[in-house]
Design a protein around this motif. Structure first.
Motif, PDB file in Angstrom:
ATOM      1  N   ALA A 360       0.829  -1.204   0.000  1.00  0.00           N
ATOM      2  CA  ALA A 360       0.000   0.000   0.000  1.00  0.00           C
ATOM      3  C   ALA A 360       0.863   1.253   0.000  1.00  0.00           C
ATOM      4  CB  ALA A 360      -0.939  -0.017   1.205  1.00  0.00           C
ATOM      5  N   ARG A 361       1.879   1.278   0.855  1.00  0.00           N
ATOM      6  CA  ARG A 361       2.773   2.433   0.898  1.00  0.00           C
ATOM      7  C   ARG A 361       3.592   2.542  -0.387  1.00  0.00           C
ATOM      8  NH1 ARG A 361       6.310   3.011   6.101  1.00  0.00           N
ATOM      9  NH2 ARG A 361       6.679   5.018   5.066  1.00  0.00           N
ATOM     10  N   LEU A 362       3.984   1.395  -0.931  1.00  0.00           N
ATOM     11  CA  LEU A 362       4.731   1.419  -2.184  1.00  0.00           C
ATOM     12  C   LEU A 362       3.879   1.997  -3.304  1.00  0.00           C
ATOM     13  CD1 LEU A 362       7.271   0.721  -3.764  1.00  0.00           C
ATOM     14  CD2 LEU A 362       6.358  -1.594  -4.081  1.00  0.00           C
ATOM     15  N   SER A 363       2.602   1.645  -3.349  1.00  0.00           N
ATOM     16  CA  SER A 363       1.708   2.200  -4.372  1.00  0.00           C
ATOM     17  C   SER A 363       1.596   3.709  -4.234  1.00  0.00           C
ATOM     18  CB  SER A 363       0.323   1.558  -4.257  1.00  0.00           C
ATOM     19  OG  SER A 363       0.364   0.196  -4.617  1.00  0.00           O
ATOM     20  N   THR A 364       1.567   4.182  -2.981  1.00  0.00           N
ATOM     21  CA  THR A 364       1.494   5.626  -2.751  1.00  0.00           C
ATOM     22  C   THR A 364       2.759   6.316  -3.256  1.00  0.00           C
ATOM     23  OG1 THR A 364       0.073   5.317  -0.820  1.00  0.00           O
ATOM     24  CG2 THR A 364       1.246   7.412  -0.990  1.00  0.00           C
ATOM     25  N   VAL A 365       3.910   5.703  -2.976  1.00  0.00           N
ATOM     26  CA  VAL A 365       5.179   6.268  -3.431  1.00  0.00           C
ATOM     27  C   VAL A 365       5.233   6.302  -4.962  1.00  0.00           C
ATOM     28  CG1 VAL A 365       7.669   5.841  -3.551  1.00  0.00           C
ATOM     29  CG2 VAL A 365       6.464   5.640  -1.370  1.00  0.00           C
ATOM     30  N   LEU A 366       4.758   5.258  -5.596  1.00  0.00           N
ATOM     31  CA  LEU A 366       4.822   5.178  -7.051  1.00  0.00           C
ATOM     32  C   LEU A 366       3.845   6.130  -7.730  1.00  0.00           C
ATOM     33  CD1 LEU A 366       5.088   1.298  -7.471  1.00  0.00           C
ATOM     34  CD2 LEU A 366       6.918   2.974  -7.798  1.00  0.00           C
ATOM     35  N   GLY A 367       2.729   6.422  -7.042  1.00  0.00           N
ATOM     36  CA  GLY A 367       1.742   7.317  -7.627  1.00  0.00           C
ATOM     37  C   GLY A 367       1.170   6.748  -8.915  1.00  0.00           C
ATOM     38  N   ASP A 368       1.157   7.574  -9.949  1.00  0.00           N
ATOM     39  CA  ASP A 368       0.623   7.122 -11.237  1.00  0.00           C
ATOM     40  C   ASP A 368       1.615   6.288 -12.029  1.00  0.00           C
ATOM     41  OD1 ASP A 368      -1.748   8.457 -10.748  1.00  0.00           O
ATOM     42  OD2 ASP A 368      -1.065  10.314 -11.706  1.00  0.00           O
ATOM     43  N   THR A 369       2.844   6.227 -11.530  1.00  0.00           N
ATOM     44  CA  THR A 369       3.862   5.430 -12.224  1.00  0.00           C
ATOM     45  C   THR A 369       3.708   3.960 -11.846  1.00  0.00           C
ATOM     46  OG1 THR A 369       5.396   7.282 -12.148  1.00  0.00           O
ATOM     47  CG2 THR A 369       6.333   5.104 -12.587  1.00  0.00           C
ATOM     48  N   ARG A 370       3.662   3.109 -12.838  1.00  0.00           N
ATOM     49  CA  ARG A 370       3.577   1.681 -12.569  1.00  0.00           C
ATOM     50  C   ARG A 370       4.777   0.993 -13.195  1.00  0.00           C
ATOM     51  NH1 ARG A 370       1.261   2.468  -8.871  1.00  0.00           N
ATOM     52  NH2 ARG A 370      -0.851   1.933  -8.227  1.00  0.00           N
ATOM     53  N   PRO A 371       5.518   0.219 -12.396  1.00  0.00           N
ATOM     54  CA  PRO A 371       6.670  -0.492 -12.966  1.00  0.00           C
ATOM     55  C   PRO A 371       6.228  -1.462 -14.055  1.00  0.00           C
ATOM     56  CG  PRO A 371       6.656  -0.597 -10.557  1.00  0.00           C
ATOM     57  CD  PRO A 371       5.324  -0.067 -10.969  1.00  0.00           C
ATOM     58  N   ALA A 372       7.127  -1.727 -14.966  1.00  0.00           N
ATOM     59  CA  ALA A 372       6.869  -2.739 -15.991  1.00  0.00           C
ATOM     60  C   ALA A 372       6.917  -4.123 -15.354  1.00  0.00           C
ATOM     61  CB  ALA A 372       7.909  -2.631 -17.099  1.00  0.00           C
ATOM     62  N   ARG A 373       6.213  -5.056 -15.965  1.00  0.00           N
ATOM     63  CA  ARG A 373       6.311  -6.438 -15.502  1.00  0.00           C
ATOM     64  C   ARG A 373       7.574  -7.055 -16.087  1.00  0.00           C
ATOM     65  NH1 ARG A 373       1.727 -11.259 -15.612  1.00  0.00           N
ATOM     66  NH2 ARG A 373       2.898 -12.705 -14.286  1.00  0.00           N
ATOM     67  N   ARG A 374       8.364  -7.625 -15.242  1.00  0.00           N
ATOM     68  CA  ARG A 374       9.628  -8.208 -15.668  1.00  0.00           C
ATOM     69  C   ARG A 374       9.402  -9.436 -16.556  1.00  0.00           C
ATOM     70  NH1 ARG A 374      14.213 -10.440 -11.392  1.00  0.00           N
ATOM     71  NH2 ARG A 374      16.004 -10.435 -12.827  1.00  0.00           N
ATOM     72  N   ALA A 375      10.166  -9.546 -17.606  1.00  0.00           N
ATOM     73  CA  ALA A 375      10.128 -10.749 -18.437  1.00  0.00           C
ATOM     74  C   ALA A 375      11.011 -11.813 -17.805  1.00  0.00           C
ATOM     75  CB  ALA A 375      10.606 -10.429 -19.844  1.00  0.00           C
ATOM     76  N   SER A 376      10.534 -13.052 -17.820  1.00  0.00           N
ATOM     77  CA  SER A 376      11.299 -14.130 -17.199  1.00  0.00           C
ATOM     78  C   SER A 376      12.221 -14.784 -18.212  1.00  0.00           C
ATOM     79  CB  SER A 376      10.362 -15.187 -16.615  1.00  0.00           C
ATOM     80  OG  SER A 376      11.102 -16.273 -16.093  1.00  0.00           O
ATOM     81  N   PRO A 377      13.526 -14.789 -17.945  1.00  0.00           N
ATOM     82  CA  PRO A 377      14.459 -15.452 -18.858  1.00  0.00           C
ATOM     83  C   PRO A 377      14.533 -16.958 -18.645  1.00  0.00           C
ATOM     84  CG  PRO A 377      15.667 -14.460 -17.062  1.00  0.00           C
ATOM     85  CD  PRO A 377      14.217 -14.129 -16.827  1.00  0.00           C
ATOM     86  N   TRP A 378      13.837 -17.445 -17.620  1.00  0.00           N
ATOM     87  CA  TRP A 378      13.871 -18.877 -17.290  1.00  0.00           C
ATOM     88  C   TRP A 378      12.464 -19.331 -16.949  1.00  0.00           C
ATOM     89  CZ3 TRP A 378      14.342 -20.879 -11.814  1.00  0.00           C
ATOM     90  CH2 TRP A 378      14.397 -22.295 -11.800  1.00  0.00           C
ATOM     91  N   PHE A 379      12.051 -20.459 -17.522  1.00  0.00           N
ATOM     92  CA  PHE A 379      10.663 -20.915 -17.375  1.00  0.00           C
ATOM     93  C   PHE A 379      10.287 -21.203 -15.924  1.00  0.00           C
ATOM     94  CE2 PHE A 379      12.966 -24.871 -17.416  1.00  0.00           C
ATOM     95  CZ  PHE A 379      12.234 -25.700 -16.590  1.00  0.00           C
ATOM     96  N   GLY A 380      11.284 -21.492 -15.078  1.00  0.00           N
ATOM     97  CA  GLY A 380      10.981 -21.867 -13.697  1.00  0.00           C
ATOM     98  C   GLY A 380      10.814 -20.703 -12.748  1.00  0.00           C
ATOM     99  N   TYR A 381      10.858 -19.485 -13.258  1.00  0.00           N
ATOM    100  CA  TYR A 381      10.764 -18.295 -12.406  1.00  0.00           C
ATOM    101  C   TYR A 381       9.646 -17.395 -12.915  1.00  0.00           C
ATOM    102  CZ  TYR A 381      11.933 -13.422 -11.224  1.00  0.00           C
ATOM    103  OH  TYR A 381      11.879 -12.106 -10.841  1.00  0.00           O
ATOM    104  N   ALA A 382       8.758 -16.974 -12.006  1.00  0.00           N
ATOM    105  CA  ALA A 382       7.635 -16.110 -12.364  1.00  0.00           C
ATOM    106  C   ALA A 382       7.771 -14.776 -11.646  1.00  0.00           C
ATOM    107  CB  ALA A 382       6.311 -16.777 -11.986  1.00  0.00           C
ATOM    108  N   PRO A 383       8.142 -13.710 -12.355  1.00  0.00           N
ATOM    109  CA  PRO A 383       8.266 -12.401 -11.714  1.00  0.00           C
ATOM    110  C   PRO A 383       6.936 -11.913 -11.148  1.00  0.00           C
ATOM    111  CG  PRO A 383       9.312 -12.421 -13.883  1.00  0.00           C
ATOM    112  CD  PRO A 383       8.516 -13.679 -13.768  1.00  0.00           C
ATOM    113  N   PHE A 384       7.023 -10.982 -10.205  1.00  0.00           N
ATOM    114  CA  PHE A 384       5.820 -10.414  -9.596  1.00  0.00           C
ATOM    115  C   PHE A 384       5.135  -9.472 -10.580  1.00  0.00           C
ATOM    116  CE2 PHE A 384       3.503  -7.276  -7.079  1.00  0.00           C
ATOM    117  CZ  PHE A 384       2.774  -8.096  -6.222  1.00  0.00           C
ATOM    118  N   ASP A 385       3.819  -9.548 -10.653  1.00  0.00           N
ATOM    119  CA  ASP A 385       3.040  -8.683 -11.531  1.00  0.00           C
ATOM    120  C   ASP A 385       2.649  -7.416 -10.769  1.00  0.00           C
ATOM    121  OD1 ASP A 385       1.316  -7.416 -13.256  1.00  0.00           O
ATOM    122  OD2 ASP A 385       0.109  -9.184 -13.690  1.00  0.00           O
ATOM    123  N   PRO A 386       3.199  -6.252 -11.111  1.00  0.00           N
ATOM    124  CA  PRO A 386       2.884  -5.025 -10.364  1.00  0.00           C
ATOM    125  C   PRO A 386       1.404  -4.658 -10.366  1.00  0.00           C
ATOM    126  CG  PRO A 386       4.782  -4.692 -11.809  1.00  0.00           C
ATOM    127  CD  PRO A 386       4.169  -6.007 -12.190  1.00  0.00           C
TER     128      PRO A 386
END
Length: 404
Positions: A360-386
């Protein structure tokens, strides 16, 4: 921005986790779910172990549940609560997917057994697997669960009320390798899940679980709570496995979507049962614990289904909490420093120690800016979806997963 993000992060310990969760819901969760974005990283398992120790000592948690075979988990639970068998046997027979070989899992079980030594039953720690007896290549047969449930009811309920004899049950089950043919995952024609015998077994499983519910008042006095809990587990597992095998034999376009949904439904029912004796720390992949729909590609097709966490959250509300884990690098798997415009990239600028981030605090800090979703270079790893920050109670960020 880096300074502001730093202000949203705290140490990863039980006190910080509970303070964050109580600020959001005002209560201690009965099910505290700690997710991971990949399996088998000792760094993440060590962090889980330390958090569980603190939750036990400071917050009264007594059960840990991991993404492992629920029936096999009974072997581990017997070991940690009563000393049945050996540590080697518990790790080999009680934890599925080959995860019994991980040093951190072994250390968890060893510590739980040592903690329980000389403690009364009411204070002992409990271990549970909450996954079905399933592998990506197929599923176990229903024999163990069905015969155990039938045996329990045969002992305590009038035999005339049972839907079949043990001999009939054995005949209908047939050879176990009929159920465990790994080729059936790719070829529905190899599955026995829609054979006439399987249909009869689904009705028998339904009758047995109904009989268990109908006689609960008597069973509560005639047997121990643990025996009744296990009988209910056998009932859930038998009905779930037979449903899973039914869909393995299906040839419709819904086949794979139904299989992944049935699995998470089985998980959710096991978690709800554990919550009744809570509080519980749950550890599994983020995709099984998140509140939003889960997605993946299987057989070249995109799949969507409601995760176990979403199903549990719908029932428990504030008594369920989900803390996701995000990772910076897994260099031994080719996952290097995250791009700076991703969530992992922003958090990677934090000091080295793991951090608990308030979404919640991170969303406030980011404001209208939303990080990109990271692309996974390896099938066994799932990045967090902002996009799911608002549906997450906390984020544990680990900078580097280190290979031993």
């Amino acid at each position: 921005m880096a300074t502001d993000i730093k202000d949203t992060a705290h140490a990863v310990d039980a006190a910080s986790v509970m303070r964050l969760l109580r600020a959001r819901s005002g209560t201690r969760p009965r099910l505290l779910a700690l997710g991971e974005p990949t399996h088998g990283e000792e760094t993440l398992l060590d962090l889980r172990n330390e958090l569980f120790r603190q939750l036990v000592e400071e917050e009264g948690y007594r059960t840990i549940a991991i993404e492992s075979d629920c029936l096999g988990g009974l072997v581990v639970d017997d070991y940690v609560t009563r000393g049945t068998g050996t540590l080697d046997q518990a790790m080999e027979r009680g934890i599925s997917h080959g995860w019994g070989a991980f040093a951190a899992n072994r250390e968890l079980v060893r510590w739980m057994r040592a903690y329980n030594e000389d403690r009364p039953a009411s204070e002992r720690l409990r271990f549970a697997g909450f996954d079905g007896p399933l592998e990506i290549t197929g599923a176990a047969g229903p024999r163990q669960a069905l015969t155990a449930l039938h045996r329990y009811l045969s002992t305590w309920v009038d035999a005339d009320l049972l839907p079949c004899t043990a001999e009939t049950l054995d005949r209908l089950l047939g050879a176990d390798d009929r159920w465990t043919d790994s080729a059936a995952m790719r070829d529905p024609g190899r599955s026995v899940g829609q054979a006439p015998e399987a249909g009869r077994l689904r009705l028998i499983a339904d009758d047995l679980t109904a009989l268990l519910d109908e006689h609960t008042p008597h069973l509560l006095t005639a047997t121990s709570p643990d025996e009744l809990d296990r009988a209910r587990l056998y009932g859930r597992t038998a009905t779930g496995l037979l449903r899973y095998h039914h869909w393995m034999a299906d040839t419709s376009p819904a086949r794979l979507a139904r299989l992944v949904a049935v699995r998470d439904h089985m998980m959710s029912r096991n978690l709800l049962a554990l919550a009744a004796r809570g509080p519980v720390l749950v550890h599994a992949h983020n995709s099984h614990l998140q509140r939003e729909k889960s997605t993946m590609r299987m057989g070249g097709k995109p799949l969507e289904w409601w995760s176990a966490g979403a199903l549990v959250d719908a029932r428990l509300g504030d008594a369920y909490a989900f803390v996701a884990t995000a990772l910076g690098t897994i260099r031994h798997q080719g996952v290097d420093t995250p791009p700076p415009d991703t969530l992992e990239g922003l958090l990677y600028a934090l000091p080295d120690a793991p951090h608990l981030v308030d979404p919640a605090r991170l969303s406030t800090v980011l404001g209208d800016t939303r990080p990109a979703r990271r692309a996974s270079p390896w099938f066994g790893y799932a990045p967090f979806d902002p996009a799911h920050l608002a549906d997450t109670d906390g984020i544990v960020f680990v900078k580097d997963a280190l290979k031993d």
